[in-house]
Write a protein that holds these residues in place. Structure first.
Motif, PDB file in Angstrom:
ATOM      1  N   GLY A  63     -38.287 -32.445  13.741  1.00 26.10           N
ATOM      2  CA  GLY A  63     -38.249 -33.138  12.460  1.00 26.10           C
ATOM      3  C   GLY A  63     -38.280 -32.235  11.251  1.00 26.10           C
ATOM      4  N   LEU A  64     -38.078 -30.929  11.432  1.00 30.12           N
ATOM      5  CA  LEU A  64     -38.101 -30.011  10.299  1.00 30.12           C
ATOM      6  C   LEU A  64     -36.747 -29.908   9.608  1.00 30.12           C
ATOM      7  CD1 LEU A  64     -40.313 -27.100  11.657  1.00 30.12           C
ATOM      8  CD2 LEU A  64     -40.957 -28.911  10.080  1.00 30.12           C
ATOM      9  N   VAL A  65     -35.664 -30.189  10.326  1.00 30.07           N
ATOM     10  CA  VAL A  65     -34.340 -30.183   9.704  1.00 30.07           C
ATOM     11  C   VAL A  65     -33.588 -31.443  10.106  1.00 30.07           C
ATOM     12  CG1 VAL A  65     -34.228 -27.659   9.730  1.00 30.07           C
ATOM     13  CG2 VAL A  65     -33.149 -28.954  11.586  1.00 30.07           C
ATOM     14  N   ARG A  66     -32.587 -31.777   9.313  1.00 29.07           N
ATOM     15  CA  ARG A  66     -31.684 -32.875   9.619  1.00 29.07           C
ATOM     16  C   ARG A  66     -30.265 -32.312   9.688  1.00 29.07           C
ATOM     17  NH1 ARG A  66     -33.523 -37.806   5.548  1.00 29.07           N
ATOM     18  NH2 ARG A  66     -35.589 -38.166   6.443  1.00 29.07           N
ATOM     19  N   ARG A  67     -29.509 -32.793  10.650  1.00 29.77           N
ATOM     20  CA  ARG A  67     -28.148 -32.307  10.833  1.00 29.77           C
ATOM     21  C   ARG A  67     -27.175 -33.404  10.463  1.00 29.77           C
ATOM     22  NH1 ARG A  67     -28.495 -29.170  16.584  1.00 29.77           N
ATOM     23  NH2 ARG A  67     -27.008 -27.781  15.617  1.00 29.77           N
ATOM     24  N   ASN A  68     -26.135 -33.011   9.698  1.00 31.00           N
ATOM     25  CA  ASN A  68     -25.122 -33.957   9.234  1.00 31.00           C
ATOM     26  C   ASN A  68     -23.769 -33.264   9.292  1.00 31.00           C
ATOM     27  OD1 ASN A  68     -23.323 -35.191   7.038  1.00 31.00           O
ATOM     28  ND2 ASN A  68     -25.001 -36.680   7.137  1.00 31.00           N
ATOM     29  N   ARG A  69     -22.796 -33.936   9.874  1.00 34.22           N
ATOM     30  CA  ARG A  69     -21.473 -33.301  10.033  1.00 34.22           C
ATOM     31  C   ARG A  69     -20.873 -32.883   8.703  1.00 34.22           C
ATOM     32  NH1 ARG A  69     -18.891 -33.407  14.813  1.00 34.22           N
ATOM     33  NH2 ARG A  69     -19.785 -34.643  16.531  1.00 34.22           N
ATOM     34  N   ARG A  70     -21.066 -33.692   7.681  1.00 37.36           N
ATOM     35  CA  ARG A  70     -20.449 -33.387   6.378  1.00 37.36           C
ATOM     36  C   ARG A  70     -21.312 -32.451   5.534  1.00 37.36           C
ATOM     37  NH1 ARG A  70     -17.907 -39.210   4.328  1.00 37.36           N
ATOM     38  NH2 ARG A  70     -16.447 -39.484   6.086  1.00 37.36           N
ATOM     39  N   ALA A  71     -22.617 -32.750   5.472  1.00 37.43           N
ATOM     40  CA  ALA A  71     -23.497 -31.982   4.590  1.00 37.43           C
ATOM     41  C   ALA A  71     -24.055 -30.729   5.244  1.00 37.43           C
ATOM     42  CB  ALA A  71     -24.647 -32.866   4.111  1.00 37.43           C
ATOM     43  N   GLY A  72     -23.907 -30.610   6.564  1.00 45.82           N
ATOM     44  CA  GLY A  72     -24.488 -29.472   7.262  1.00 45.82           C
ATOM     45  C   GLY A  72     -25.951 -29.742   7.597  1.00 45.82           C
ATOM     46  N   THR A  73     -26.698 -28.701   7.836  1.00 44.48           N
ATOM     47  CA  THR A  73     -28.110 -28.823   8.196  1.00 44.48           C
ATOM     48  C   THR A  73     -28.968 -28.597   6.965  1.00 44.48           C
ATOM     49  OG1 THR A  73     -27.629 -27.999  10.419  1.00 44.48           O
ATOM     50  CG2 THR A  73     -29.921 -27.959   9.715  1.00 44.48           C
ATOM     51  N   ILE A  74     -29.912 -29.513   6.737  1.00 45.93           N
ATOM     52  CA  ILE A  74     -30.781 -29.411   5.563  1.00 45.93           C
ATOM     53  C   ILE A  74     -32.242 -29.505   5.996  1.00 45.93           C
ATOM     54  CG2 ILE A  74     -29.058 -30.432   4.026  1.00 45.93           C
ATOM     55  CD1 ILE A  74     -30.773 -33.028   4.103  1.00 45.93           C
ATOM     56  N   ALA A  75     -33.141 -29.032   5.146  1.00 39.34           N
ATOM     57  CA  ALA A  75     -34.570 -29.162   5.394  1.00 39.34           C
ATOM     58  C   ALA A  75     -34.967 -30.623   5.233  1.00 39.34           C
ATOM     59  CB  ALA A  75     -35.359 -28.291   4.425  1.00 39.34           C
ATOM     60  N   SER A  76     -35.672 -31.148   6.210  1.00 39.00           N
ATOM     61  CA  SER A  76     -36.087 -32.544   6.160  1.00 39.00           C
ATOM     62  C   SER A  76     -37.008 -32.785   4.969  1.00 39.00           C
ATOM     63  CB  SER A  76     -36.805 -32.924   7.451  1.00 39.00           C
ATOM     64  OG  SER A  76     -37.413 -34.185   7.335  1.00 39.00           O
ATOM     65  N   PRO A  77     -36.812 -33.874   4.226  1.00 39.64           N
ATOM     66  CA  PRO A  77     -37.720 -34.185   3.107  1.00 39.64           C
ATOM     67  C   PRO A  77     -39.165 -34.358   3.545  1.00 39.64           C
ATOM     68  CG  PRO A  77     -35.699 -35.469   2.944  1.00 39.64           C
ATOM     69  CD  PRO A  77     -35.673 -34.795   4.288  1.00 39.64           C
ATOM     70  N   GLU A  78     -39.398 -34.701   4.817  1.00 43.55           N
ATOM     71  CA  GLU A  78     -40.766 -34.904   5.308  1.00 43.55           C
ATOM     72  C   GLU A  78     -41.369 -33.633   5.898  1.00 43.55           C
ATOM     73  OE1 GLU A  78     -38.148 -36.633   6.664  1.00 43.55           O
ATOM     74  OE2 GLU A  78     -38.242 -38.401   5.359  1.00 43.55           O
ATOM     75  N   ALA A  79     -40.613 -32.537   5.907  1.00 43.25           N
ATOM     76  CA  ALA A  79     -41.043 -31.360   6.668  1.00 43.25           C
ATOM     77  C   ALA A  79     -42.355 -30.783   6.172  1.00 43.25           C
ATOM     78  CB  ALA A  79     -39.951 -30.284   6.604  1.00 43.25           C
ATOM     79  N   ARG A  80     -42.571 -30.710   4.852  1.00 42.56           N
ATOM     80  CA  ARG A  80     -43.771 -30.049   4.352  1.00 42.56           C
ATOM     81  C   ARG A  80     -45.030 -30.791   4.769  1.00 42.56           C
ATOM     82  NH1 ARG A  80     -43.276 -27.412  -0.763  1.00 42.56           N
ATOM     83  NH2 ARG A  80     -45.443 -26.869  -0.446  1.00 42.56           N
ATOM     84  N   GLY A  81     -44.901 -32.092   5.020  1.00 47.80           N
ATOM     85  CA  GLY A  81     -46.057 -32.857   5.472  1.00 47.80           C
ATOM     86  C   GLY A  81     -46.472 -32.534   6.881  1.00 47.80           C
ATOM     87  N   ARG A  82     -45.657 -31.751   7.605  1.00 50.62           N
ATOM     88  CA  ARG A  82     -45.976 -31.357   8.980  1.00 50.62           C
ATOM     89  C   ARG A  82     -46.635 -29.989   9.037  1.00 50.62           C
ATOM     90  NH1 ARG A  82     -42.918 -33.954  12.898  1.00 50.62           N
ATOM     91  NH2 ARG A  82     -43.007 -32.097  14.196  1.00 50.62           N
ATOM     92  N   ALA A  83     -46.994 -29.432   7.879  1.00 49.16           N
ATOM     93  CA  ALA A  83     -47.374 -28.022   7.840  1.00 49.16           C
ATOM     94  C   ALA A  83     -48.737 -27.712   8.431  1.00 49.16           C
ATOM     95  CB  ALA A  83     -47.324 -27.514   6.392  1.00 49.16           C
ATOM     96  N   VAL A  84     -49.658 -28.666   8.505  1.00 45.21           N
ATOM     97  CA  VAL A  84     -50.977 -28.358   9.014  1.00 45.21           C
ATOM     98  C   VAL A  84     -50.875 -27.865  10.450  1.00 45.21           C
ATOM     99  CG1 VAL A  84     -53.247 -29.277   9.592  1.00 45.21           C
ATOM    100  CG2 VAL A  84     -52.119 -29.990   7.488  1.00 45.21           C
ATOM    101  N   PHE A  85     -51.297 -26.641  10.687  1.00 43.54           N
ATOM    102  CA  PHE A  85     -51.302 -26.025  12.003  1.00 43.54           C
ATOM    103  C   PHE A  85     -49.899 -25.828  12.582  1.00 43.54           C
ATOM    104  CE2 PHE A  85     -55.381 -28.182  11.667  1.00 43.54           C
ATOM    105  CZ  PHE A  85     -56.237 -27.134  11.882  1.00 43.54           C
ATOM    106  N   GLU A  86     -48.840 -26.070  11.819  1.00 40.53           N
ATOM    107  CA  GLU A  86     -47.483 -25.988  12.364  1.00 40.53           C
ATOM    108  C   GLU A  86     -47.225 -24.630  13.003  1.00 40.53           C
ATOM    109  OE1 GLU A  86     -43.420 -26.005  13.172  1.00 40.53           O
ATOM    110  OE2 GLU A  86     -44.936 -27.555  13.092  1.00 40.53           O
ATOM    111  N   ILE A  87     -47.646 -23.564  12.346  1.00 37.87           N
ATOM    112  CA  ILE A  87     -47.374 -22.236  12.886  1.00 37.87           C
ATOM    113  C   ILE A  87     -48.692 -21.500  13.121  1.00 37.87           C
ATOM    114  CG2 ILE A  87     -45.891 -20.192  12.598  1.00 37.87           C
ATOM    115  CD1 ILE A  87     -44.258 -21.608  10.644  1.00 37.87           C
ATOM    116  N   TRP A  88     -49.781 -22.256  13.207  1.00 39.08           N
ATOM    117  CA  TRP A  88     -51.069 -21.617  13.443  1.00 39.08           C
ATOM    118  C   TRP A  88     -51.117 -21.095  14.867  1.00 39.08           C
ATOM    119  CZ3 TRP A  88     -56.107 -24.172  15.165  1.00 39.08           C
ATOM    120  CH2 TRP A  88     -57.121 -23.220  15.191  1.00 39.08           C
ATOM    121  N   ASP A  89     -51.251 -19.777  14.997  1.00 40.42           N
ATOM    122  CA  ASP A  89     -51.294 -19.122  16.297  1.00 40.42           C
ATOM    123  C   ASP A  89     -52.345 -18.030  16.201  1.00 40.42           C
ATOM    124  OD1 ASP A  89     -50.357 -18.087  18.894  1.00 40.42           O
ATOM    125  OD2 ASP A  89     -49.527 -16.470  17.680  1.00 40.42           O
ATOM    126  N   ILE A  90     -53.328 -18.048  17.098  1.00 40.84           N
ATOM    127  CA  ILE A  90     -54.452 -17.132  16.992  1.00 40.84           C
ATOM    128  C   ILE A  90     -53.996 -15.680  17.029  1.00 40.84           C
ATOM    129  CG2 ILE A  90     -54.911 -17.177  19.478  1.00 40.84           C
ATOM    130  CD1 ILE A  90     -57.577 -17.050  16.690  1.00 40.84           C
TER     131      ILE A  90
END
Length: 256
Positions: A63-90
């Motif tokens: 859910g971090l990107v959306r793919r569209n044949r005409r517009a190409g791949t874009i950052a999902s408008p909801e992506a920043r809301g997924r940021a908690v611990f998204e890349i948290w790696d000890i």
């Protein structure tokens, strides 16, 4: 394009996925912003089309990107809301602080899920799983004990993986797509079996993070992460996102 930097950890498709995800979650690529075409990413990273395609496909499944044949791949408008611990790696956090990360597998068993496993992982009792206990160290000192259950129906390759070079959590991020995650954070007293591996006294305070992930409706993994309460804290930072929605960020910090 210069904003994308590979971290050198694990498979190239996983490194590309993390590089693009970091650009999205940090706001360098804003919601609705264009992701470079696969051909450009191939040239930048010196990677094959299949490798780049796999990285972008995983970002789409998360859910971090959306793919569209005409517009190409874009950052999902909801992506920043997924940021908690998204890349948290000890391991990444220890390296970022200038330390040296190491891990050892203390327990490993492939078995049917017990009633307790089934409740934690949200699977049927008897479902095939891989049970692991991993200790993480920073400069030789234990900082986290990871009790993990992996649903083998969602990640069958985990059954043959020894996790010698890459710990289980990092391996899952590199190889298994997920679409939803749930976290719980609690403080509790450390039981003797955990205290022994973390170099603590039984009953000392511990910070515990419980994490569950799913790929669609299929449970992927459950992890219970134990940290010495006096040596570890989580820091959350929140900024206003577009439309007034919170855009959270979180990181773990070791305290010596």
């Amino acid at each position: 394009m210069s904003d994308f930097t590979l971290d050198g950890q694990g498979p190239v498709h996983g490194q590309i996925r993390r590089a693009v995800a970091q650009a999205i979650l940090s706001g360098r690529i804003p919601p609705g912003g264009r992701i470079p075409p696969e051909a450009e990413l191939m040239a930048l990273f010196g990677a094959s089309r299949m490798t780049v395609h796999r990285a972008i496909a995983q970002l789409a499944s998360e859910g971090l990107v959306r793919r569209n044949r005409r517009a190409g791949t874009i950052a999902s408008p909801e992506a920043r809301g997924r940021a908690v611990f998204e890349i948290w790696d000890i391991g990444a956090e220890i390296a970022a602080a200038g330390g040296t990360h190491a891990h050892d597998i203390l327990y490993r068993a492939t078995r049917p899920a017990t009633a307790a496993d089934a409740a934690a992982l949200t699977v049927e009792e008897g479902a095939p799983l891989l049970a692991l206990t991993t200790r993480h160290l920073a400069d030789g000192a234990p900082v986290q004990l990871e009790e993990r259950r992996i649903h083998l129906a969602a990640a069958p390759a985990a059954a043959a993986e020894r996790f010698a070079a890459t710990p289980p959590g990092r391996w899952l991020l590199d190889h298994i797509a997920w679409t939803e995650a749930e976290h719980a954070i609690l403080a509790t007293r450390t039981p003797p079996r955990i205290a022994r591996w973390l170099g603590m006294e039984a009953g000392e305070p511990a910070l515990v993070v419980e994490r569950r992930t799913w790929n669609g409706e299929v449970p992927v993994t459950f992890a219970r992460l134990w940290h010495p309460g006096g040596r570890h804290r989580l820091i959350g930072r929140f900024t206003a996102d577009q439309g007034g929605l919170p855009g959270p960020r979180a990181r773990a910090q070791q305290r010596g």
